[in-house]
Every structure is written in C-alpha cells, then in structure tokens.
Design a protein around this motif. Structure first.
Motif, PDB file in Angstrom:
ATOM      1  N   ASN A 283       0.826  -1.212   0.000  1.00 12.71           N
ATOM      2  CA  ASN A 283       0.000   0.000   0.000  1.00 12.71           C
ATOM      3  C   ASN A 283       0.855   1.255   0.000  1.00 12.71           C
ATOM      4  O   ASN A 283       0.532   2.249  -0.660  1.00 12.71           O
ATOM      5  CB  ASN A 283      -0.937   0.010   1.206  1.00 12.71           C
ATOM      6  N   GLU A 284       1.962   1.209   0.739  1.00 12.25           N
ATOM      7  CA  GLU A 284       2.844   2.381   0.808  1.00 12.25           C
ATOM      8  C   GLU A 284       3.558   2.611  -0.519  1.00 12.25           C
ATOM      9  O   GLU A 284       3.711   3.756  -0.949  1.00 12.25           O
ATOM     10  CB  GLU A 284       3.831   2.208   1.960  1.00 12.25           C
ATOM     11  N   ILE A 285       3.984   1.550  -1.182  1.00 10.00           N
ATOM     12  CA  ILE A 285       4.576   1.700  -2.511  1.00 10.00           C
ATOM     13  C   ILE A 285       3.545   2.305  -3.458  1.00 10.00           C
ATOM     14  O   ILE A 285       3.847   3.211  -4.237  1.00 10.00           O
ATOM     15  CB  ILE A 285       5.061   0.343  -3.056  1.00 10.00           C
ATOM     16  N   GLY A 286       2.325   1.796  -3.379  1.00  7.56           N
ATOM     17  CA  GLY A 286       1.272   2.302  -4.260  1.00  7.56           C
ATOM     18  C   GLY A 286       0.983   3.769  -4.037  1.00  7.56           C
ATOM     19  O   GLY A 286       0.913   4.551  -4.998  1.00  7.56           O
ATOM     20  N   TYR A 287       0.850   4.172  -2.774  1.00 11.85           N
ATOM     21  CA  TYR A 287       0.457   5.559  -2.479  1.00 11.85           C
ATOM     22  C   TYR A 287       1.620   6.542  -2.584  1.00 11.85           C
ATOM     23  O   TYR A 287       1.501   7.593  -3.229  1.00 11.85           O
ATOM     24  CB  TYR A 287      -0.147   5.637  -1.071  1.00 11.85           C
ATOM     25  N   TYR A 288       2.752   6.224  -1.980  1.00 12.12           N
ATOM     26  CA  TYR A 288       3.853   7.183  -1.868  1.00 12.12           C
ATOM     27  C   TYR A 288       4.792   7.192  -3.079  1.00 12.12           C
ATOM     28  O   TYR A 288       5.582   8.121  -3.231  1.00 12.12           O
ATOM     29  CB  TYR A 288       4.665   6.919  -0.605  1.00 12.12           C
TER      30      TYR A 288
ATOM     31  N   LYS B 233     -14.894   3.403  -7.517  1.00 11.04           N
ATOM     32  CA  LYS B 233     -14.303   2.152  -7.987  1.00 11.04           C
ATOM     33  C   LYS B 233     -14.042   1.211  -6.810  1.00 11.04           C
ATOM     34  O   LYS B 233     -13.785   1.648  -5.690  1.00 11.04           O
ATOM     35  CB  LYS B 233     -12.975   2.425  -8.709  1.00 11.04           C
ATOM     36  N   ALA B 234     -14.113  -0.089  -7.099  1.00  7.96           N
ATOM     37  CA  ALA B 234     -13.804  -1.087  -6.070  1.00  7.96           C
ATOM     38  C   ALA B 234     -12.337  -1.000  -5.685  1.00  7.96           C
ATOM     39  O   ALA B 234     -11.502  -0.558  -6.476  1.00  7.96           O
ATOM     40  CB  ALA B 234     -14.130  -2.489  -6.588  1.00  7.96           C
ATOM     41  N   SER B 235     -12.009  -1.435  -4.479  1.00  9.47           N
ATOM     42  CA  SER B 235     -10.622  -1.365  -4.007  1.00  9.47           C
ATOM     43  C   SER B 235      -9.702  -2.191  -4.896  1.00  9.47           C
ATOM     44  O   SER B 235      -8.537  -1.833  -5.101  1.00  9.47           O
ATOM     45  CB  SER B 235     -10.528  -1.845  -2.560  1.00  9.47           C
ATOM     46  N   SER B 236     -10.213  -3.289  -5.452  1.00 10.18           N
ATOM     47  CA  SER B 236      -9.394  -4.132  -6.327  1.00 10.18           C
ATOM     48  C   SER B 236      -8.979  -3.382  -7.584  1.00 10.18           C
ATOM     49  O   SER B 236      -7.872  -3.558  -8.095  1.00 10.18           O
ATOM     50  CB  SER B 236     -10.154  -5.402  -6.710  1.00 10.18           C
ATOM     51  N   TYR B 237      -9.870  -2.514  -8.090  1.00  7.19           N
ATOM     52  CA  TYR B 237      -9.545  -1.707  -9.272  1.00  7.19           C
ATOM     53  C   TYR B 237      -8.428  -0.722  -8.935  1.00  7.19           C
ATOM     54  O   TYR B 237      -7.513  -0.511  -9.723  1.00  7.19           O
ATOM     55  CB  TYR B 237     -10.784  -0.944  -9.747  1.00  7.19           C
ATOM     56  N   SER B 238      -8.494  -0.130  -7.760  1.00 10.90           N
ATOM     57  CA  SER B 238      -7.543   0.900  -7.372  1.00 10.90           C
ATOM     58  C   SER B 238      -6.118   0.380  -7.283  1.00 10.90           C
ATOM     59  O   SER B 238      -5.163   1.114  -7.531  1.00 10.90           O
ATOM     60  CB  SER B 238      -7.953   1.510  -6.024  1.00 10.90           C
ATOM     61  N   VAL B 239      -5.968  -0.889  -6.933  1.00 10.81           N
ATOM     62  CA  VAL B 239      -4.615  -1.425  -6.726  1.00 10.81           C
ATOM     63  C   VAL B 239      -4.190  -2.420  -7.799  1.00 10.81           C
ATOM     64  O   VAL B 239      -3.100  -2.974  -7.729  1.00 10.81           O
ATOM     65  CB  VAL B 239      -4.497  -2.095  -5.333  1.00 10.81           C
TER      66      VAL B 239
END
Length: 231
Positions: free
Chosen positions: A102-107, A145-151
């Motif tokens: 999650n941190e790689i994805g966001y930051y 969007k669903a959380s799966s789409y976001s990541v």
C-alpha cells in the motif's frame, strides 16, 4: 481451450508483445524474436528474463496507448519505477524498516512529485515513517471504484519484481531477496538516471511520428538490458 479469440489475441499482443517484449515488428512488417526471448529459450532462466524487463521498465513508455502517453507526458512524468522502488527498499532495509504494498502504491506509484523525479527515495522513506508514527494510513482509492480496481496496476507491477526473484511479498510487506543483492543494487543504482528511452525527444504530433516512436520503443525494449545487467 475455451478462451475467446479476442482473449488469445490480447495475450499475444499485450502480454507477449508489449509487456514481455518477446517479439518486435521491423520496418518491413516482419515479426522477429527478441534477444530476450532467445536468451529465455536457450537458458530457461525465467527470473533473469524478468530482471531484464524490470530493468527497462519506465514511465512513460511505448507500452502506453497514445492517450495515456499524452497524459503522462503533459504531467512531466519521468521515472524508472522499479529502480526507484528497489532503492527505497534498500534504504528502508538499512534503517531496519519494511515497506508495504500500500505504501509503494500511495507514496511512489501514485505520487506525481515522485513520478516527475522530484523526490529522492530517502525523503519518501522519511514521510512514510512520519505518517506511520502519526497513525496516518494512506491508500490509493479511485472514487466510485472497487478497491481491487484501485490497486490492480500496482499489484501487477510488483508481481514482476517477484517473478524477477528480487522481492518477496510477505503479509503485505515487500522483502528484498538478499540472494539477489548484486542485481538489486545494480538496478536500484539507476533510480535517478535519465530515461534510457527518451520519449520526450519525439514530437508525436503526427501519426507518422507516433508510429516511429512505437517502432523505436519496440526495438529498444526487445533487446537485452544496457548497463551490464546481463553480465
């Protein structure tokens, strides 16, 4: 065997061609096996195959549709994202810390400043640790969007690092594979280097110029990694 022809075509073009760079089409329209494919066939070394891919990954690239490419270029995005991620993980490891998906994805992968090459990994690590200490939890989320789409695209990229045998993902945290330290440090050392394939030198204002860029990218991407990774 029950796959639709459209699905099979997507595998041939989007995965085997664009993502894996297993073939390219020359100026005469002839489909040729890539250097990467020939090495895979001769060695059957799948982690090495994916190391070459991770080394050459960049934003923006000729993998993108023109619409996506235009959007990224308009925002000044320019990053070797896997080099950056590995450097961040190295610095976190030295500090005795781990970094989550999650941190790689966001930051990293969802931060415009990072994607523009304006923020070094050390500062990203500092921000992650400060937010953790403050109890701040940030995740990538697209409204409606669903959380799966976001990541989805974040996960797809991290899987390539796993297939390259460079990381393990354990309980949501990215752990460096110490047996691959030489390759990890080599790829990471390019985190602040200019894009190996400079898309910004193409004007892309005409179909002819766009086609030339995509042809040049396919030839570049299909070759083995510059910089000594194959040694």
């Amino acid at each position: 065997p029950e796959a639709l022809e459209k699905t099979l075509n997507n595998h041939r073009t989007e995965i085997a061609g664009k993502l894996f760079g297993m073939y390219f089409i020359d100026n005469d329209g002839v489909v040729l096996s890539s250097e990467r494919t020939k090495i895979l066939i001769s060695s059957n070394d799948q982690p090495a195959f994916f190391k070459y891919i991770c080394f050459k990954f960049q934003f923006p690239s000729g993998m993108d549709s023109f619409q996506t490419l235009e959007e990224k270029m308009s925002k000044g995005i320019k990053i070797r994202q896997f080099s950056y991620i590995l450097q961040l993980l190295l610095e976190a490891s030295i500090a005795g810390k781990s970094i989550t998906k999650n941190e790689i994805g966001y930051y990293v992968l969802n931060s415009l400043d990072v994607l523009q090459g304006q923020v070094p990994p050390a500062l990203v690590l500092e921000r992650i640790l400060l937010d953790r200490e403050a109890g701040v939890i940030n995740t990538v989320h697209y409204e409606g969007k669903a959380s799966s789409y976001s990541v989805q695209h974040i996960n797809e990229q991290l899987v390539l690092l796993e297939l390259a045998n460079l990381i393990r993902i354990i309980s949501g945290s990215l752990i460096l594979n110490i047996k691959e330290t030489v390759a990890i440090k080599h790829i990471a050392s390019f985190w602040d280097k200019p894009l190996a394939f400079d898309i910004y030198k193409y004007s892309l204002t005409t179909a002819e110029e766009r086609n030339k860029m995509y042809r040049d990218w396919n030839v570049y991407y299909s070759k083995l990694s510059e910089g000594g990774l194959e040694k």
